[in-house]
Design a protein around this motif. Structure first.
Motif, PDB file in Angstrom:
ATOM      1  N   THR A  29     -11.580   0.532 -40.884  1.00  0.00           N
ATOM      2  CA  THR A  29     -12.351   1.698 -41.317  1.00  0.00           C
ATOM      3  C   THR A  29     -13.522   1.870 -40.354  1.00  0.00           C
ATOM      4  OG1 THR A  29     -13.401   2.745 -43.218  1.00  0.00           O
ATOM      5  CG2 THR A  29     -13.895   0.404 -42.901  1.00  0.00           C
ATOM      6  N   TRP A  33     -15.813   7.529 -40.686  1.00  0.00           N
ATOM      7  CA  TRP A  33     -14.819   7.930 -41.694  1.00  0.00           C
ATOM      8  C   TRP A  33     -15.463   7.924 -43.084  1.00  0.00           C
ATOM      9  CZ3 TRP A  33     -12.445   7.059 -46.236  1.00  0.00           C
ATOM     10  CH2 TRP A  33     -11.212   7.683 -46.475  1.00  0.00           C
ATOM     11  N   ARG A  37     -16.518  11.443 -45.375  1.00  0.00           N
ATOM     12  CA  ARG A  37     -15.762  11.773 -46.586  1.00  0.00           C
ATOM     13  C   ARG A  37     -16.512  11.517 -47.878  1.00  0.00           C
ATOM     14  NH1 ARG A  37     -12.072  10.925 -42.923  1.00  0.00           N
ATOM     15  NH2 ARG A  37     -10.061  11.982 -42.974  1.00  0.00           N
ATOM     16  N   CYS A 119     -17.775   5.573 -65.498  1.00  0.00           N
ATOM     17  CA  CYS A 119     -18.902   6.339 -64.919  1.00  0.00           C
ATOM     18  C   CYS A 119     -19.573   7.267 -65.922  1.00  0.00           C
ATOM     19  CB  CYS A 119     -18.405   7.134 -63.727  1.00  0.00           C
ATOM     20  SG  CYS A 119     -17.500   6.107 -62.588  1.00  0.00           S
ATOM     21  N   ARG A 158      -9.181  -0.671 -48.447  1.00  0.00           N
ATOM     22  CA  ARG A 158     -10.203   0.204 -47.848  1.00  0.00           C
ATOM     23  C   ARG A 158     -10.363   1.529 -48.583  1.00  0.00           C
ATOM     24  NH1 ARG A 158      -7.317   2.666 -42.385  1.00  0.00           N
ATOM     25  NH2 ARG A 158      -5.556   3.613 -43.471  1.00  0.00           N
ATOM     26  N   SER A 159      -9.330   1.943 -49.330  1.00  0.00           N
ATOM     27  CA  SER A 159      -9.414   3.243 -49.989  1.00  0.00           C
ATOM     28  C   SER A 159     -10.307   3.190 -51.236  1.00  0.00           C
ATOM     29  CB  SER A 159      -8.020   3.757 -50.363  1.00  0.00           C
ATOM     30  OG  SER A 159      -7.450   2.906 -51.325  1.00  0.00           O
ATOM     31  N   LEU A 196      -6.685   6.389 -62.316  1.00  0.00           N
ATOM     32  CA  LEU A 196      -7.840   5.516 -62.033  1.00  0.00           C
ATOM     33  C   LEU A 196      -7.860   4.444 -63.113  1.00  0.00           C
ATOM     34  CD1 LEU A 196     -10.488   4.953 -60.541  1.00  0.00           C
ATOM     35  CD2 LEU A 196     -11.522   6.875 -61.707  1.00  0.00           C
ATOM     36  N   MET A 210      -6.954   3.592 -57.585  1.00  0.00           N
ATOM     37  CA  MET A 210      -7.329   5.000 -57.725  1.00  0.00           C
ATOM     38  C   MET A 210      -6.478   5.891 -56.840  1.00  0.00           C
ATOM     39  SD  MET A 210     -11.084   6.494 -56.915  1.00  0.00           S
ATOM     40  CE  MET A 210     -11.033   6.041 -55.214  1.00  0.00           C
ATOM     41  N   GLY A 212      -7.223   8.793 -55.028  1.00  0.00           N
ATOM     42  CA  GLY A 212      -8.477   9.443 -54.621  1.00  0.00           C
ATOM     43  C   GLY A 212      -8.442  10.959 -54.714  1.00  0.00           C
ATOM     44  N   GLN A 213      -7.320  11.536 -54.288  1.00  0.00           N
ATOM     45  CA  GLN A 213      -7.282  13.015 -54.259  1.00  0.00           C
ATOM     46  C   GLN A 213      -7.244  13.606 -55.666  1.00  0.00           C
ATOM     47  OE1 GLN A 213      -4.419  14.435 -51.425  1.00  0.00           O
ATOM     48  NE2 GLN A 213      -5.455  13.398 -49.748  1.00  0.00           N
ATOM     49  N   HIS A 247     -23.707  12.221 -61.479  1.00  0.00           N
ATOM     50  CA  HIS A 247     -23.093  10.940 -61.127  1.00  0.00           C
ATOM     51  C   HIS A 247     -22.882  10.911 -59.604  1.00  0.00           C
ATOM     52  CE1 HIS A 247     -20.479   7.628 -60.720  1.00  0.00           C
ATOM     53  NE2 HIS A 247     -19.337   8.290 -60.766  1.00  0.00           N
ATOM     54  N   ASN A 250     -19.732  10.777 -54.852  1.00  0.00           N
ATOM     55  CA  ASN A 250     -19.283  11.253 -53.556  1.00  0.00           C
ATOM     56  C   ASN A 250     -20.043  12.542 -53.219  1.00  0.00           C
ATOM     57  OD1 ASN A 250     -17.725  12.780 -51.647  1.00  0.00           O
ATOM     58  ND2 ASN A 250     -15.998  11.429 -52.048  1.00  0.00           N
ATOM     59  N   ILE A 253     -18.081  15.857 -53.448  1.00  0.00           N
ATOM     60  CA  ILE A 253     -17.834  16.396 -54.797  1.00  0.00           C
ATOM     61  C   ILE A 253     -19.055  17.201 -55.241  1.00  0.00           C
ATOM     62  CG2 ILE A 253     -17.522  15.785 -57.240  1.00  0.00           C
ATOM     63  CD1 ILE A 253     -15.883  13.340 -56.261  1.00  0.00           C
ATOM     64  N   ASN A 277     -21.288   4.399 -55.163  1.00  0.00           N
ATOM     65  CA  ASN A 277     -21.003   4.733 -56.565  1.00  0.00           C
ATOM     66  C   ASN A 277     -21.229   3.483 -57.418  1.00  0.00           C
ATOM     67  OD1 ASN A 277     -19.813   5.288 -59.012  1.00  0.00           O
ATOM     68  ND2 ASN A 277     -17.947   6.165 -58.155  1.00  0.00           N
TER      69      ASN A 277
HETATM   70  N1  ACO Z   1     -11.235   4.136 -43.819  1.00  0.00           N
HETATM   71  C1  ACO Z   1     -10.329   4.704 -42.995  1.00  0.00           C
HETATM   72  N2  ACO Z   1      -9.212   5.305 -43.457  1.00  0.00           N
HETATM   73  C2  ACO Z   1      -9.022   5.320 -44.785  1.00  0.00           C
HETATM   74  C3  ACO Z   1      -9.936   4.751 -45.694  1.00  0.00           C
HETATM   75  C4  ACO Z   1     -11.078   4.136 -45.158  1.00  0.00           C
HETATM   76  N3  ACO Z   1     -12.018   3.571 -45.929  1.00  0.00           N
HETATM   77  N4  ACO Z   1      -9.488   4.937 -46.945  1.00  0.00           N
HETATM   78  C5  ACO Z   1      -8.329   5.603 -46.845  1.00  0.00           C
HETATM   79  N5  ACO Z   1      -8.037   5.842 -45.535  1.00  0.00           N
HETATM   80  C6  ACO Z   1      -6.899   6.502 -44.957  1.00  0.00           C
HETATM   81  C7  ACO Z   1      -5.699   6.535 -45.881  1.00  0.00           C
HETATM   82  O1  ACO Z   1      -4.980   5.332 -45.795  1.00  0.00           O
HETATM   83  C8  ACO Z   1      -4.936   7.713 -45.326  1.00  0.00           C
HETATM   84  O2  ACO Z   1      -4.244   7.268 -44.194  1.00  0.00           O
HETATM   85  P1  ACO Z   1      -2.768   7.812 -43.874  1.00  0.00           P
HETATM   86  O3  ACO Z   1      -2.917   9.300 -43.693  1.00  0.00           O
HETATM   87  O4  ACO Z   1      -2.384   7.085 -42.629  1.00  0.00           O
HETATM   88  O5  ACO Z   1      -1.954   7.477 -45.084  1.00  0.00           O
HETATM   89  C9  ACO Z   1      -6.037   8.657 -44.840  1.00  0.00           C
HETATM   90  O6  ACO Z   1      -7.217   7.862 -44.729  1.00  0.00           O
HETATM   91  C10 ACO Z   1      -6.304   9.787 -45.787  1.00  0.00           C
HETATM   92  O7  ACO Z   1      -6.404   9.271 -47.098  1.00  0.00           O
HETATM   93  P2  ACO Z   1      -6.799  10.163 -48.309  1.00  0.00           P
HETATM   94  O8  ACO Z   1      -6.821   9.343 -49.547  1.00  0.00           O
HETATM   95  O9  ACO Z   1      -5.941  11.394 -48.284  1.00  0.00           O
HETATM   96  O10 ACO Z   1      -8.276  10.568 -47.884  1.00  0.00           O
HETATM   97  P3  ACO Z   1      -9.207  11.637 -48.529  1.00  0.00           P
HETATM   98  O11 ACO Z   1      -9.597  12.607 -47.511  1.00  0.00           O
HETATM   99  O12 ACO Z   1      -8.669  12.139 -49.826  1.00  0.00           O
HETATM  100  O13 ACO Z   1     -10.505  10.755 -48.875  1.00  0.00           O
HETATM  101  C11 ACO Z   1     -11.515   9.647 -50.740  1.00  0.00           C
HETATM  102  C12 ACO Z   1     -10.386   9.621 -49.713  1.00  0.00           C
HETATM  103  C13 ACO Z   1     -12.833   9.557 -50.003  1.00  0.00           C
HETATM  104  C14 ACO Z   1     -11.354   8.432 -51.649  1.00  0.00           C
HETATM  105  C15 ACO Z   1     -11.428  10.986 -51.544  1.00  0.00           C
HETATM  106  O14 ACO Z   1     -10.138  11.178 -52.037  1.00  0.00           O
HETATM  107  C16 ACO Z   1     -12.386  10.993 -52.691  1.00  0.00           C
HETATM  108  O15 ACO Z   1     -13.577  11.049 -52.483  1.00  0.00           O
HETATM  109  N6  ACO Z   1     -11.891  10.943 -53.964  1.00  0.00           N
HETATM  110  C17 ACO Z   1     -12.762  10.849 -55.101  1.00  0.00           C
HETATM  111  C18 ACO Z   1     -12.988   9.410 -55.328  1.00  0.00           C
HETATM  112  C19 ACO Z   1     -14.141   9.147 -56.265  1.00  0.00           C
HETATM  113  O16 ACO Z   1     -15.155   9.805 -56.218  1.00  0.00           O
HETATM  114  N7  ACO Z   1     -13.949   8.134 -57.089  1.00  0.00           N
HETATM  115  C20 ACO Z   1     -14.943   7.689 -57.944  1.00  0.00           C
HETATM  116  C21 ACO Z   1     -15.014   8.484 -59.223  1.00  0.00           C
HETATM  117  S1  ACO Z   1     -14.501   7.593 -60.554  1.00  0.00           S
HETATM  118  C22 ACO Z   1     -15.511   6.386 -60.817  1.00  0.00           C
HETATM  119  O17 ACO Z   1     -16.655   6.532 -60.456  1.00  0.00           O
HETATM  120  C23 ACO Z   1     -15.016   5.117 -61.483  1.00  0.00           C
END
Ligand code: ACO
Length: 320
Positions: A29, A33, A37, A119, A158-159, A196, A210, A212-213, A247, A250, A253, A277
């Motif tokens: 990561t 990145w 995001r 959350c 990492r996600s 989630l 999770m 994420g999307q 909250h 992100n 959001i 978070n």
């Molecule tokens: N570093 C680099 N690459 C990464 C990382 C990372 N940390 N994490 C994921 N990727 C990669 C993925 O593997 C994927 O690779 P691939 O295309 O080769 O498969 C690529 O990045 C895109 O992954 P997406 O999941 O599509 O990335 P996205 O643009 O959707 O961003 C994120 C991911 C930031 C998690 C986004 O979906 C998001 O913010 N979701 C909301 C999450 C959130 O807010 N959760 C908390 C709320 S709930 C709670 O609080 C308990």
């Protein structure tokens, strides 16, 4: 109508800081990145042996001290309840609230329980406290949000792991009977065990998982819906709201939602850059920072809003 007053707030975070660059030493990561995001740069991580209850005690102690300074009529003996939002305590039982009662020698004739709502927990604590204070108008309630999310994330995933941090926030509340005050709660649920979730060993790995999307879509929609519905119910417009305390999951959001409220873009404070978070602690932590910086103060009308695992969302429109 009637509402609540927030007479003291506090917070606590672990000393250890983990930056995006630190994480990129073992994860595929990068700071670029993660920051692009999420708006996150770093997070605080509990030391070995430091639990959600330790952070909660520190935040609660600070909120109680500040409440005593702000309100000469307040003392711990006047507390009728302690409610803590937490899903990451080292203790399944006793609750974090019971540990706070013990450690801070709070009265024994007190209600003390935790809310496990991820959350949305702290905003539920706020809503429950208002109901209690309506029944006992001379009482005070201590509400706390405290999490060690570092216990629940897999640092090789990492996600998920880059998104979370540890911390606690607390607030002391009292009833406000004045006609001008207001407290409007709202909540919603879209139950799902797939989008989630975190399941205990031995049936699962004990880590947070999770999509994420999907969470992103749910969070943006529910945050916007919560604000719109509260404005509709109150007959107020966004111009009447001084701050929206969100909250801190992100930045994207929050940014996507604040763009829906033209002219109010500067009312959506963010600090996930420093803390990431912190789940049930997030609204408590950011609220304390906003009070300390003077962004929040008495005689304001604010909205507090949260979303998260459940899936769940909730919010309150209130005068403070
Ligand atoms: N570093 C680099 N690459 C990464 C990382 C990372 N940390 N994490 C994921 N990727 C990669 C993925 O593997 C994927 O690779 P691939 O295309 O080769 O498969 C690529 O990045 C895109 O992954 P997406 O999941 O599509 O990335 P996205 O643009 O959707 O961003 C994120 C991911 C930031 C998690 C986004 O979906 C998001 O913010 N979701 C909301 C999450 C959130 O807010 N959760 C908390 C709320 S709930 C709670 O609080 C308990």
């Amino acid at each position: 109508m009637a509402g609540i007053q927030i007479i003291g707030t506090g917070s606590a975070v672990p000393e250890k800081i983990l930056s995006n660059d630190d994480m990129s030493t073992w994860l595929d990561t990068s700071d670029e990145w993660i920051y692009k995001r999420t708006g996150i740069k770093r997070r605080h991580i509990a030391a070995e042996g430091e639990g959600a209850h330790d952070l909660a005690i520190r935040a609660a102690r600070q909120a109680l001290e500040r409440a005593k300074e702000a309100d000469s009529g307040f003392s711990e003996e006047k507390l009728i309840a302690v409610i803590t939002a937490s899903m990451s305590s080292d203790y399944i039982c006793p609750t974090v609230s019971c540990i706070i009662q013990e450690e801070l020698s709070l009265p024994e004739d007190i209600t003390a329980y935790d809310i496990n709502a991820a959350c949305t927990g702290f905003v539920y604590a706020l809503q429950n406290a208002f109901r209690m204070l309506k029944e006992d108008k001379d009482g005070y309630v201590l509400i706390v949000g405290s999490e060690c999310m570092s216990r629940l994330v897999d640092y090789n995933d990492r996600s998920v792991c880059v998104l979370f941090g540890d911390g606690a926030g607390a607030a002391v509340l009292r009833f406000d009977p004045s006609d001008e005050s207001m407290f409007l709660p709202i909540a919603g649920t879209k139950g799902s065990r797939k989008i989630l979730y975190c399941r205990k060993p031995p049936v699962s790995d004990g880590f947070l998982h999770m999509n994420g999307q999907e969470v992103y879509r749910f969070a943006s929609n529910s945050l916007r819906t919560a604000i719109e519905r509260l404005l509709e119910r109150s007959g107020l417009s966004i111009e009447d709201i001084d701050q929206v305390v969100c909250h801190q999951a992100n930045a994207r959001i929050i940014d996507s939602v604040r763009r829906r409220f033209p002219g109010a873009e500067d009312k959506f404070y963010q600090h996930m850059e420093e803390y990431a978070n912190t789940s049930g602690a997030s609204v408590a932590l950011v609220m304390n920072e906003m009070f300390q910086k003077g962004i929040l103060h008495e005689n304001m009308t604010i909205i507090c809003a949260a979303f998260g695992a459940g899936l769940s969302w909730n919010a309150v429109l209130m005068t403070i």
